[in-house]
Design a protein around this motif. Sequence first.
Motif, mmCIF file in Angstrom:
data_model
loop_
_atom_site.group_PDB
_atom_site.id
_atom_site.type_symbol
_atom_site.label_atom_id
_atom_site.label_comp_id
_atom_site.label_asym_id
_atom_site.label_seq_id
_atom_site.Cartn_x
_atom_site.Cartn_y
_atom_site.Cartn_z
ATOM 1 N N ARG A 7 0.888 -1.212 0.034
ATOM 2 C CA ARG A 7 -0.059 0.142 -0.162
ATOM 3 C C ARG A 7 0.893 1.146 -0.060
ATOM 4 O O ARG A 7 0.373 2.046 -0.691
ATOM 5 C CB ARG A 7 -0.945 0.161 1.372
ATOM 6 C CG ARG A 7 -1.974 -1.126 1.365
ATOM 7 C CD ARG A 7 -2.911 -1.207 2.282
ATOM 8 N NE ARG A 7 -3.916 -2.233 2.435
ATOM 9 C CZ ARG A 7 -4.857 -2.447 3.357
ATOM 10 N NH1 ARG A 7 -4.932 -1.244 4.089
ATOM 11 N NH2 ARG A 7 -5.387 -3.270 3.425
ATOM 12 N N LEU A 8 1.961 1.084 0.848
ATOM 13 C CA LEU A 8 2.819 2.578 0.787
ATOM 14 C C LEU A 8 3.472 2.513 -0.707
ATOM 15 O O LEU A 8 3.614 3.664 -1.040
ATOM 16 C CB LEU A 8 3.849 2.166 1.868
ATOM 17 C CG LEU A 8 3.556 2.183 3.298
ATOM 18 C CD1 LEU A 8 4.591 1.922 4.295
ATOM 19 C CD2 LEU A 8 3.012 3.624 3.623
ATOM 20 N N GLU A 9 3.717 1.586 -1.262
ATOM 21 C CA GLU A 9 4.216 1.737 -2.506
ATOM 22 C C GLU A 9 3.479 1.891 -3.502
ATOM 23 O O GLU A 9 3.909 3.104 -4.228
ATOM 24 C CB GLU A 9 4.988 0.091 -2.899
ATOM 25 C CG GLU A 9 5.868 -0.088 -4.275
ATOM 26 C CD GLU A 9 7.008 0.891 -3.809
ATOM 27 O OE1 GLU A 9 7.737 1.650 -4.840
ATOM 28 O OE2 GLU A 9 7.838 0.891 -3.005
ATOM 29 N N GLN A 10 2.023 1.676 -3.628
ATOM 30 C CA GLN A 10 0.986 2.233 -4.315
ATOM 31 C C GLN A 10 0.973 3.675 -4.051
ATOM 32 O O GLN A 10 0.906 4.514 -5.062
ATOM 33 C CB GLN A 10 -0.237 1.469 -4.256
ATOM 34 C CG GLN A 10 -0.096 0.112 -4.700
ATOM 35 C CD GLN A 10 0.003 0.020 -6.235
ATOM 36 O OE1 GLN A 10 1.106 -0.537 -6.611
ATOM 37 N NE2 GLN A 10 -0.821 0.599 -6.906
ATOM 38 N N LEU A 11 0.973 4.231 -2.603
ATOM 39 C CA LEU A 11 0.883 5.720 -2.520
ATOM 40 C C LEU A 11 1.810 6.303 -3.089
ATOM 41 O O LEU A 11 1.836 7.422 -3.383
ATOM 42 C CB LEU A 11 0.760 5.843 -1.014
ATOM 43 C CG LEU A 11 0.426 7.192 -0.561
ATOM 44 C CD1 LEU A 11 -0.632 7.772 -1.225
ATOM 45 C CD2 LEU A 11 0.613 7.221 0.989
ATOM 46 N N LYS A 12 3.110 5.935 -2.840
ATOM 47 C CA LYS A 12 4.297 6.398 -3.415
ATOM 48 C C LYS A 12 4.301 6.589 -4.994
ATOM 49 O O LYS A 12 4.591 7.441 -5.654
ATOM 50 C CB LYS A 12 5.623 5.614 -3.119
ATOM 51 C CG LYS A 12 6.867 5.894 -3.211
ATOM 52 C CD LYS A 12 7.959 5.127 -2.903
ATOM 53 C CE LYS A 12 9.358 5.814 -3.084
ATOM 54 N NZ LYS A 12 10.293 4.781 -2.881
ATOM 55 N N ASN A 13 3.562 5.559 -5.614
ATOM 56 C CA ASN A 13 3.882 5.663 -7.009
ATOM 57 C C ASN A 13 2.489 6.656 -7.551
ATOM 58 O O ASN A 13 2.587 7.238 -8.614
ATOM 59 C CB ASN A 13 3.255 4.226 -7.814
ATOM 60 C CG ASN A 13 4.250 3.305 -7.721
ATOM 61 O OD1 ASN A 13 5.484 3.648 -7.660
ATOM 62 N ND2 ASN A 13 3.972 2.101 -7.660
ATOM 63 N N ASP A 14 1.470 6.624 -6.853
ATOM 64 C CA ASP A 14 0.165 7.777 -6.947
ATOM 65 C C ASP A 14 0.851 9.194 -6.894
ATOM 66 O O ASP A 14 0.699 10.165 -7.527
ATOM 67 C CB ASP A 14 -0.812 7.663 -5.974
ATOM 68 C CG ASP A 14 -1.531 6.323 -6.361
ATOM 69 O OD1 ASP A 14 -1.416 5.841 -7.420
ATOM 70 O OD2 ASP A 14 -2.412 5.675 -5.586
#
Length: 644
Positions: A7-14
């Motif tokens: 989830r943190l990685e997805q937030l980082k990509n967003d």
Amino acid sequence: MKDLNYRLEQLKNDINNEIKIRIDEINGYLKRIADLNQKILTSSSISGSPNDLLDERDRLLDKLSELSNIRITSHSNGQISLSMGDKVVLNGSSYQEIRSLTIAETNDEYYAYVGNNPLTFDDGKMAALFELRDEIIPSYQQQLDEFGLYLVDSTNLIYKEGWDSTGTITGANFFADISTKRGFEDARLFRIAGNSDVFHSDTIQYVTSLSSFYSDPSIDLNNFDLYTVDSAASPSHYNNNNSIIHDSTNNAIYFDDPSGFQNKLVVDIKGDFLREYGFPTKEIKAYKIDPDNVQPGNLEFEIFGEDCNISFSDAGELVSNINSGSGGYLKAEEIDGFIYILPTTKIPDADLDTIVLNDVDGSLSQMEAQKVTLDALDTSKPTLNNLLGSNEIIEMSINGIKIEINPLKDTVYDLADKINATNTGVTASVTPHGSFVLRAGNLINFDLKNVTIKGPEKLFNALGFIEDDSNNIVTLISPYISPEQIDEKFSKADLLRIDKELGIVNQISVSSNLKENPSLLATDLGYYDTNYSPTGGGNVSVWDEISKMYDNSVLDNGRIGFSNFLGNIVTDIGVKGETADKMRLNSEMLNSEISLEKERVMGVSIDEEMTNLVKYQQAFNASARVITAVNQMMETVINNLGVV
């Protein structure tokens, strides 16, 4: 942990995608402002003040200031220059487009460039986006990596010392290997584990009292019922007064027995010596029998699949036959009018309950045998002089911070505590089978090569790190030691190297062998009797030891245990979220006040305009009446004067 990291990685990509969108938005504002500058210049030269154009430019500048810190320089011709960070991005009607570029080995992360130079945002939404992507989110990912890294390594080091339920398989890992698959040049040296058993040196010659003695207590062991219990001999009275030494320098007393305590128990029958003089003790169980109650009988017991049968007709035979026929597991001696049946070190932890006793004919009951608790000398945490062979105080250092080691008083646990207390990012611990472990914390980016550790070569040899053994002061590890030198120096130690990038938590999984063969699960740490041996089925000491990790302060450079670590992350997120919300409210209030002040100076006041409207209307009426009076006067002059 993997889900949270995902989830943190997805937030980082967003956020990374939003950075690109915002850079394009900034370029749009710059283009429109440059166009307005040109129109303002043209309009000013033709028809005076272009108020509408100036208002539109101010509106765009307000929008731009929300995204970044900007500095505006006004010129006499109505033009402006605009800077972001240390870069001038607009001058009059010309502007430099901000480019969003990716850099190799950054997972396609976007960075802002003006020309070929990087642009740094110090404030505004852009600064917040970059801080979130490059600092805040990676910091939480690093904490997850730290949790997973310590969990995997700590568990594996304990687990590999255990045996499966059959007592045949040992040395395997519970978690799959997380060591780097790349070259050592691109890896971090996370952990060094010594290959020596620091609990069982060749001879445990010294045992130090935990109390302080400022004068020699002049102990006469003949006055105490201390008995040595050895699996190879009958119990004997321990009365070697030469073995009790008083050290006036350290204000301590200690046992110094060259024959060693490693394979024997020293039992305090009356309990009036060991505790009284502050020596480390442990409790053992024993049978206490009045010789007058001994009747002919038979005792049977079983341990490790071995059956022993002891027959006796009187008290003398009971003592003699136990000493000769119990396989070295039990010893007996008549002391102060009672027969004591004592366990030896051949039994795990000298635990009498480990023996399965079959009192078939009720001999123990008939003899009114009592199970009593006695004090025995505890040598499970030997002082460092047993490893070093000397009481001389020595020093080691981590990044120049000195650690004084007193071999007479300090155990390996004391040494680990002293290392952890330096707060240098280096943490120390000891495994159940005596492997001394050094790990790198987040303070040094989980890489022991980022610190310099110096100390006596004989200490590092005794801890099982290196082969050489001398009194020289040497550098164990430093940033200047090459990977090849590390391999050569630590050839006898167990090293764990990890990747430099984030995402170690994604590598965590149970070993494939264990998933395919769950029956191989290690459960038993075994016991020590000249060597470590499996205890047998039903022993779950591996998982008892692993469960103790729950509160061990090994994370965050030795300050936090596993139990509080994730809770601290959640608390930290909550505190930062609340702080950010308060800062947002304060910023909104400040922005509102500034906007009101700006409107007061630059905007239109309805009251003022109405006042002016009334004023100008009255002025108009007055002017009209003056003109009417003048017209009447002219009419009178022209029409009436000069008429006869």
